[in-house]
Motif scaffolding. Structure first.
Motif, PDB file in Angstrom:
ATOM      1  N   GLY A   1       0.837  -1.189   0.000  1.00  0.00           N
ATOM      2  CA  GLY A   1       0.000   0.000   0.000  1.00  0.00           C
ATOM      3  C   GLY A   1       0.876   1.243   0.000  1.00  0.00           C
ATOM      4  O   GLY A   1       2.108   1.156  -0.077  1.00  0.00           O
ATOM      5  N   PRO A   2       0.283   2.428   0.100  1.00  0.00           N
ATOM      6  CA  PRO A   2       1.074   3.664   0.112  1.00  0.00           C
ATOM      7  C   PRO A   2       2.144   3.690   1.202  1.00  0.00           C
ATOM      8  O   PRO A   2       3.270   4.141   0.957  1.00  0.00           O
ATOM      9  CB  PRO A   2       0.021   4.751   0.340  1.00  0.00           C
ATOM     10  N   ALA A   3       1.826   3.185   2.395  1.00  0.00           N
ATOM     11  CA  ALA A   3       2.810   3.188   3.483  1.00  0.00           C
ATOM     12  C   ALA A   3       3.990   2.288   3.148  1.00  0.00           C
ATOM     13  O   ALA A   3       5.154   2.672   3.305  1.00  0.00           O
ATOM     14  CB  ALA A   3       2.156   2.747   4.790  1.00  0.00           C
ATOM     15  N   GLY A   4       3.701   1.068   2.676  1.00  0.00           N
ATOM     16  CA  GLY A   4       4.763   0.134   2.354  1.00  0.00           C
ATOM     17  C   GLY A   4       5.629   0.600   1.197  1.00  0.00           C
ATOM     18  O   GLY A   4       6.858   0.518   1.239  1.00  0.00           O
ATOM     19  N   LEU A   5       4.996   1.123   0.141  1.00  0.00           N
ATOM     20  CA  LEU A   5       5.748   1.582  -1.018  1.00  0.00           C
ATOM     21  C   LEU A   5       6.543   2.842  -0.710  1.00  0.00           C
ATOM     22  O   LEU A   5       7.675   3.006  -1.174  1.00  0.00           O
ATOM     23  CB  LEU A   5       4.802   1.814  -2.195  1.00  0.00           C
ATOM     24  N   ALA A   6       5.958   3.751   0.085  1.00  0.00           N
ATOM     25  CA  ALA A   6       6.690   4.957   0.471  1.00  0.00           C
ATOM     26  C   ALA A   6       7.924   4.587   1.289  1.00  0.00           C
ATOM     27  O   ALA A   6       9.005   5.167   1.115  1.00  0.00           O
ATOM     28  CB  ALA A   6       5.782   5.896   1.259  1.00  0.00           C
ATOM     29  N   CYS A   7       7.763   3.627   2.184  1.00  0.00           N
ATOM     30  CA  CYS A   7       8.889   3.149   2.985  1.00  0.00           C
ATOM     31  C   CYS A   7       9.953   2.517   2.094  1.00  0.00           C
ATOM     32  O   CYS A   7      11.158   2.766   2.259  1.00  0.00           O
ATOM     33  CB  CYS A   7       8.392   2.143   4.009  1.00  0.00           C
TER      34      CYS A   7
ATOM     35  N   GLN B   1       7.521   4.321  -8.973  1.00  0.00           N
ATOM     36  CA  GLN B   1       8.693   4.933  -8.340  1.00  0.00           C
ATOM     37  C   GLN B   1       9.557   3.878  -7.662  1.00  0.00           C
ATOM     38  O   GLN B   1      10.788   3.887  -7.790  1.00  0.00           O
ATOM     39  CB  GLN B   1       8.254   5.970  -7.305  1.00  0.00           C
ATOM     40  N   ALA B   2       8.910   2.979  -6.933  1.00  0.00           N
ATOM     41  CA  ALA B   2       9.649   1.939  -6.214  1.00  0.00           C
ATOM     42  C   ALA B   2      10.422   1.047  -7.181  1.00  0.00           C
ATOM     43  O   ALA B   2      11.607   0.767  -6.991  1.00  0.00           O
ATOM     44  CB  ALA B   2       8.694   1.112  -5.360  1.00  0.00           C
ATOM     45  N   ILE B   3       9.766   0.602  -8.238  1.00  0.00           N
ATOM     46  CA  ILE B   3      10.409  -0.284  -9.201  1.00  0.00           C
ATOM     47  C   ILE B   3      11.569   0.414  -9.897  1.00  0.00           C
ATOM     48  O   ILE B   3      12.626  -0.179 -10.146  1.00  0.00           O
ATOM     49  CB  ILE B   3       9.378  -0.794 -10.228  1.00  0.00           C
ATOM     50  N   SER B   4      11.387   1.713 -10.205  1.00  0.00           N
ATOM     51  CA  SER B   4      12.455   2.459 -10.881  1.00  0.00           C
ATOM     52  C   SER B   4      13.706   2.575 -10.019  1.00  0.00           C
ATOM     53  O   SER B   4      14.808   2.780 -10.535  1.00  0.00           O
ATOM     54  CB  SER B   4      11.960   3.852 -11.267  1.00  0.00           C
TER      55      SER B   4
END
Length: 206
Positions: A11-17, A116-119
């Motif tokens: 989710g947003p929290a996990g991906l932001a982290c 963003q995370a994958i990049s």
């Protein structure tokens, strides 16, 4: 500390982290038990709250290394109604919140954070249910279901961009129910904490 950092929940929290950790050189694996991001949502709107702190939430995200170029609508004005139908104007010099779209489709906050995370080299594993987490894992699973909004609808509207309504009307039974809607790109979601006494098309005019 060596090895991958495991985050449970995409989710947003996990991906932001994950993004924040990847930016400082950590190797990150995100494990998500659904088959996609935003699985609990269906192109719904949510707001990034911005009224309880002096610093803008987008600035805080940028400081954490989160790219804020995702789709959003700043909302700084609107109209509120109390249980007796009295109207109150809401105006702020700064955005009260930023309207974002949730779900797995293009243009959603979830997809933007995933990209963003994958990049940054984050490995995201879908259909990967964690039965037992390690002490060093980061848990960002979030709620299983919505805890405030039980019913939601999206309908076409000619309301101005960023308009916001918060209603506690006597025609909703019981009167403590809360109704809200927001407009962006010609669409508006409408939701109620318990359920509608009437269909959205029968809601009173502003």
């Amino acid at each position: 500390m060596t090895g991958d950092t495991t985050i449970v929940g995409a989710g947003p929290a996990g991906l932001a982290c994950a993004i924040a950790l990847a930016r400082v050189g950590r190797s990150v694996v995100v494990r998500e038990w659904h088959d996609r991001v935003g699985a609990r949502f269906h192109n719904d709107f949510q707001g990034l709250e911005n009224w309880t702190r002096n610093e803008d939430v987008l600035h805080e995200l940028k400081q954490a290394g989160i790219d804020t170029k995702f789709e959003k609508v700043a909302v700084s004005a609107g109209t509120a109604f109390d249980a007796k139908g009295r109207r109150y104007s809401l105006n702020s010099e700064w955005p009260l919140y930023y309207l974002v779209r949730r779900g797995s489709g293009q243009g959603t906050l979830d997809r933007a954070l995933l990209a963003q995370a994958i990049s940054l080299g984050v490995e995201v594993r879908f259909d990967d249910r964690v039965r037992e987490a390690k002490e060093t894992d980061i848990l960002a699973t979030g709620p299983r279901t919505a805890d405030a909004i039980a019913a939601g609808y999206v309908f076409e509207t000619d309301m101005a961009e960023g308009s916001c309504l918060h209603l506690m009307m006597t025609w909703l039974r019981p009167a403590t129910h809360t109704f809200w809607c927001m407009a962006a790109e010609g669409q508006s979601p409408v939701a109620c904490s318990e359920g509608f006494a009437r269909k959205p098309s029968m809601l009173p005019e502003r």
